[in-house]
Design a protein around this motif. Structure first.
Motif, PDB file in Angstrom:
ATOM      1  N   ASN A 106       1.034  -1.252   0.372  1.00 32.38           N
ATOM      2  CA  ASN A 106      -0.192  -0.192  -0.241  1.00 32.38           C
ATOM      3  C   ASN A 106       0.793   0.919  -0.058  1.00 32.38           C
ATOM      4  OD1 ASN A 106      -2.522  -1.526   0.447  1.00 32.38           O
ATOM      5  ND2 ASN A 106      -1.811  -1.429   2.225  1.00 32.38           N
ATOM      6  N   LEU A 107       1.628   1.602  -0.799  1.00 29.96           N
ATOM      7  CA  LEU A 107       2.764   2.239  -0.842  1.00 29.96           C
ATOM      8  C   LEU A 107       1.945   3.514  -1.735  1.00 29.96           C
ATOM      9  CD1 LEU A 107       6.069   0.135  -1.459  1.00 29.96           C
ATOM     10  CD2 LEU A 107       5.432   1.510   0.710  1.00 29.96           C
ATOM     11  N   ASP A 108       2.094   5.031  -1.088  1.00 28.35           N
ATOM     12  CA  ASP A 108       2.150   5.694  -1.886  1.00 28.35           C
ATOM     13  C   ASP A 108       2.810   6.874  -3.229  1.00 28.35           C
ATOM     14  OD1 ASP A 108      -0.339   6.665  -0.409  1.00 28.35           O
ATOM     15  OD2 ASP A 108       0.873   7.026   1.440  1.00 28.35           O
ATOM     16  N   VAL A 109       3.994   6.813  -2.860  1.00 29.54           N
ATOM     17  CA  VAL A 109       5.224   7.145  -3.592  1.00 29.54           C
ATOM     18  C   VAL A 109       6.432   5.593  -4.123  1.00 29.54           C
ATOM     19  CG1 VAL A 109       6.666   8.717  -4.746  1.00 29.54           C
ATOM     20  CG2 VAL A 109       4.812   9.228  -3.674  1.00 29.54           C
ATOM     21  N   VAL A 110       6.965   5.114  -4.910  1.00 30.99           N
ATOM     22  CA  VAL A 110       8.251   4.816  -5.187  1.00 30.99           C
ATOM     23  C   VAL A 110       9.076   5.504  -5.680  1.00 30.99           C
ATOM     24  CG1 VAL A 110       9.714   2.514  -6.172  1.00 30.99           C
ATOM     25  CG2 VAL A 110       6.971   2.271  -4.731  1.00 30.99           C
ATOM     26  N   VAL A 111      10.127   6.264  -4.967  1.00 26.37           N
ATOM     27  CA  VAL A 111      11.467   6.704  -5.681  1.00 26.37           C
ATOM     28  C   VAL A 111      11.936   5.280  -6.592  1.00 26.37           C
ATOM     29  CG1 VAL A 111      12.909   8.484  -5.800  1.00 26.37           C
ATOM     30  CG2 VAL A 111      10.738   9.261  -4.443  1.00 26.37           C
ATOM     31  N   VAL A 112      12.857   5.647  -7.665  1.00 26.52           N
ATOM     32  CA  VAL A 112      13.214   4.770  -8.056  1.00 26.52           C
ATOM     33  C   VAL A 112      14.770   5.632  -9.004  1.00 26.52           C
ATOM     34  CG1 VAL A 112      13.855   3.035  -9.622  1.00 26.52           C
ATOM     35  CG2 VAL A 112      11.757   3.299  -9.014  1.00 26.52           C
ATOM     36  N   VAL A 116      12.401  -0.344 -15.493  1.00 25.03           N
ATOM     37  CA  VAL A 116      11.856  -0.897 -14.032  1.00 25.03           C
ATOM     38  C   VAL A 116      11.586  -2.044 -14.233  1.00 25.03           C
ATOM     39  CG1 VAL A 116      10.858   0.210 -12.090  1.00 25.03           C
ATOM     40  CG2 VAL A 116      12.072   1.521 -13.674  1.00 25.03           C
ATOM     41  N   ASP A 117      11.325  -2.679 -13.465  1.00 28.58           N
ATOM     42  CA  ASP A 117      11.174  -4.850 -13.255  1.00 28.58           C
ATOM     43  C   ASP A 117      10.082  -4.157 -12.781  1.00 28.58           C
ATOM     44  OD1 ASP A 117       9.974  -6.799 -13.531  1.00 28.58           O
ATOM     45  OD2 ASP A 117      12.023  -7.441 -12.280  1.00 28.58           O
ATOM     46  N   PRO A 118       8.433  -4.534 -13.704  1.00 29.57           N
ATOM     47  CA  PRO A 118       7.087  -4.691 -13.148  1.00 29.57           C
ATOM     48  C   PRO A 118       7.176  -5.458 -12.058  1.00 29.57           C
ATOM     49  CG  PRO A 118       6.875  -5.306 -15.041  1.00 29.57           C
ATOM     50  CD  PRO A 118       8.219  -4.225 -15.138  1.00 29.57           C
ATOM     51  N   ASN A 119       7.822  -6.763 -12.330  1.00 33.35           N
ATOM     52  CA  ASN A 119       7.549  -6.881 -10.958  1.00 33.35           C
ATOM     53  C   ASN A 119       7.929  -6.694  -9.432  1.00 33.35           C
ATOM     54  OD1 ASN A 119       7.205 -10.203 -12.444  1.00 33.35           O
ATOM     55  ND2 ASN A 119       8.701  -9.583 -13.480  1.00 33.35           N
ATOM     56  N   VAL A 120       8.630  -5.823  -9.325  1.00 29.31           N
ATOM     57  CA  VAL A 120       9.132  -5.107  -8.386  1.00 29.31           C
ATOM     58  C   VAL A 120       8.105  -3.762  -7.740  1.00 29.31           C
ATOM     59  CG1 VAL A 120      10.541  -3.839  -7.059  1.00 29.31           C
ATOM     60  CG2 VAL A 120      11.425  -5.720  -8.421  1.00 29.31           C
ATOM     61  N   THR A 121       7.313  -3.217  -9.575  1.00 33.30           N
ATOM     62  CA  THR A 121       6.888  -1.908  -8.526  1.00 33.30           C
ATOM     63  C   THR A 121       5.228  -2.123  -9.231  1.00 33.30           C
ATOM     64  OG1 THR A 121       7.341  -1.600 -11.165  1.00 33.30           O
ATOM     65  CG2 THR A 121       8.585  -1.031  -9.977  1.00 33.30           C
ATOM     66  N   HIS A 122       5.058  -2.983  -9.678  1.00 36.85           N
ATOM     67  CA  HIS A 122       3.555  -3.758 -10.344  1.00 36.85           C
ATOM     68  C   HIS A 122       2.706  -2.607 -11.367  1.00 36.85           C
ATOM     69  CE1 HIS A 122       2.812  -6.247  -7.222  1.00 36.85           C
ATOM     70  NE2 HIS A 122       3.816  -5.929  -6.457  1.00 36.85           N
ATOM     71  N   ARG A 162       0.013  -1.638  -6.873  1.00 37.13           N
ATOM     72  CA  ARG A 162       0.634  -0.608  -7.793  1.00 37.13           C
ATOM     73  C   ARG A 162       0.166   0.629  -6.286  1.00 37.13           C
ATOM     74  NH1 ARG A 162       1.154   3.204 -10.272  1.00 37.13           N
ATOM     75  NH2 ARG A 162       2.804   4.109 -13.137  1.00 37.13           N
ATOM     76  N   PRO A 163       1.880   1.389  -6.210  1.00 31.64           N
ATOM     77  CA  PRO A 163       1.994   2.387  -5.320  1.00 31.64           C
ATOM     78  C   PRO A 163       1.316   3.516  -6.926  1.00 31.64           C
ATOM     79  CG  PRO A 163       4.474   1.544  -6.026  1.00 31.64           C
ATOM     80  CD  PRO A 163       3.378   1.029  -6.760  1.00 31.64           C
ATOM     81  N   MET A 171       6.484   6.153   2.136  1.00 28.18           N
ATOM     82  CA  MET A 171       6.869   6.127   0.170  1.00 28.18           C
ATOM     83  C   MET A 171       8.179   5.402   0.230  1.00 28.18           C
ATOM     84  SD  MET A 171       8.374  10.036  -1.122  1.00 28.18           S
ATOM     85  CE  MET A 171      10.028  10.494  -0.720  1.00 28.18           C
ATOM     86  N   VAL A 172       8.661   4.689  -0.619  1.00 26.40           N
ATOM     87  CA  VAL A 172       9.817   3.706  -0.534  1.00 26.40           C
ATOM     88  C   VAL A 172      11.328   4.800  -1.352  1.00 26.40           C
ATOM     89  CG1 VAL A 172      11.065   1.774  -0.863  1.00 26.40           C
ATOM     90  CG2 VAL A 172       8.847   2.163   0.287  1.00 26.40           C
TER      91      VAL A 172
END
Length: 428
Positions: A263-269, A281-287, A300-301, A382-383
């Motif tokens: 349930n993440l709001d923001v993922v910064v890569v 960016v691997d969608p298996n990680v970020t959906h 998905r964030p 956020m991560v």
């Protein structure tokens, strides 16, 4: 194209707060092979594999375009194995349309990974020419690399892992490097052209056709742990490729790296790159799966922001279209020719589209927070990750600290602190 003079954007985002971030270590599946050369030699040391090489035969060995830990070692050991049995090995780039869909570009990608004639002890023969081998039941012709077709035998070498854009019996692995890698630009275009919703079926059909009509001697595959280190290395006969690759795909899936927060709001890569993932960016990680994949976006964030395009991507931004926000720095590094060659080969216009982009990294992060509709910005979840290959150490927002401290698989390394930006608004 730039937004450096858009004072309005700076004004809108001037009051947006970025939460303090803490560095943590995630406990992920990390069992790894300590001696890769020995593991390759052990995998090859089987009567069924040894017996496939005859003195004097020319043998094509595939080399792909991914940044795979130990791939140069696997290729070198395979080459030495063939030579020791009297064979005459050579390497061929097997990477569909990558490298700008030209032979020189594909050879250059191999050089970037340390795969050269000198380091491998064998010639590298790069061409985009293909030759016909058979038709599929529906009449679709199947072509493979010209040099591979002319060789007395072919050894396919790759990593087995879940694909970034489809689900099937065979995903990224030996079947895929046969169907798309050996097929060069033509094969990649033909397989993808049958539709994203049929990719699993197409990979299986093309792979089986090549196994039946080309002289595939055996395959060598690595299965990685969550830290992208080799966990298992196997050598498989053609029949074993058919029967056992799905088992190794399941093993790879069980060890996939992931973010241990939901349930993440923001993922910064920090980095997008084709050497990191086929999707950048691997969608298996970020959906962040593309719509055409028909894979659920559950998990998905609300916003995914990427700060830079890696040098190892060589300007290829194919996959960027599923992201939410990027930076001017990212946009400036995009090579449209290389990106569009990849996109036109795989089909569809969704993934090469340029998302909203901000003039610097600070504004990009603020824009992502501002755009995370429905999020509690006082307790923002956020991560921040370096990229989707490196998830052992990540940064988390203050709102996730209590959850982290309760999780035995997470170790807090540092207290939350403000992110630091330079005078240009980019992270130190």
């Amino acid at each position: 194209m730039n937004i450096h003079n858009h004072e309005t954007i700076r004004t809108i985002l001037s009051e947006q707060k970025i939460p303090k971030m803490a560095r943590v270590r995630q406990k992920l599946p990390d069992a790894a092979i300590s001696d890769i050369p020995a593991a390759v030699r052990q995998a090859l040391d089987r009567p069924e594999i040894i017996g496939s090489i005859k003195p004097g035969m020319s043998v094509a060995v595939t080399a792909g375009s991914r940044g795979i830990e130990g791939m140069d070692i696997m290729l070198r050991e395979t080459v030495q194995f063939v030579k020791a049995l009297g064979g005459k090995p050579f390497l061929i780039p097997a990477m569909g349309s990558h490298g700008g869909a030209v032979a020189e570009g594909q050879a250059e990608i191999l050089r970037q990974y340390g795969i050269t004639e000198e380091t491998m002890g064998a010639p590298i023969r790069a061409t985009m020419e293909t030759e016909y081998i058979c038709d599929l039941p529906d009449g679709t012709p199947v072509y493979i690399d010209k040099y591979a077709k002319e060789a007395d035998g072919i050894i396919v070498v790759n990593r087995i892992k879940p694909h970034t854009g489809f689900r099937g019996k065979y995903e990224s692995g030996l079947f895929k490097i046969m169907a798309i890698g050996l097929g060069k630009q033509y094969g990649a275009q033909t397989v993808h052209g049958r539709g994203a919703d049929r990719m699993g079926e197409s990979i299986e059909l093309f792979g089986n056709a090549i196994l039946s009509h080309a002289n595939i001697l055996f395959g060598v595959a690595t299965i990685e742990n969550a830290l992208d280190k080799p966990n298992t290395i196997v050598a498989l006969t053609p029949q074993e490729i058919i029967e056992r690759e799905p088992e190794y795909l399941n093993l790879a899936r069980s060890m996939m790296p992931r973010i241990l927060f939901d349930n993440l709001d923001v993922v910064v890569v920090d980095y997008f790159g084709k050497e990191i993932s086929g999707a950048g960016v691997d969608p298996n990680v970020t959906h962040t799966y593309k719509a055409a994949s028909n894979i659920s976006l559950e998990g998905r964030p609300r916003q995914v922001v990427v700060l830079d395009l890696s040098d190892g991507s060589h300007g290829n931004a194919h996959g960027v279209g599923v992201l939410d926000i990027i930076t001017q720095r990212f946009v400036d590094k995009i090579d449209v020719g290389i990106t569009y060659a990849n996109s036109l080969t795989t089909g569809g216009t969704e993934v090469p589209k340029i998302p909203m982009f901000m003039e610097n990294q600070e504004l990009a992060i603020k824009a992502a927070i501002r755009s995370a509709l429905g999020a509690d910005r006082q307790k923002l979840r956020m991560v921040r990750i370096r990229d989707t290959m490196h998830l052992q150490e990540i940064e988390i927002s203050e709102a996730l600290m209590e959850e982290a401290e309760r999780n035995p698989d997470i170790e807090v390394l540092e207290a939350p602190r403000e992110l630091e930006f330079d005078e240009n608004g980019n992270l130190f």
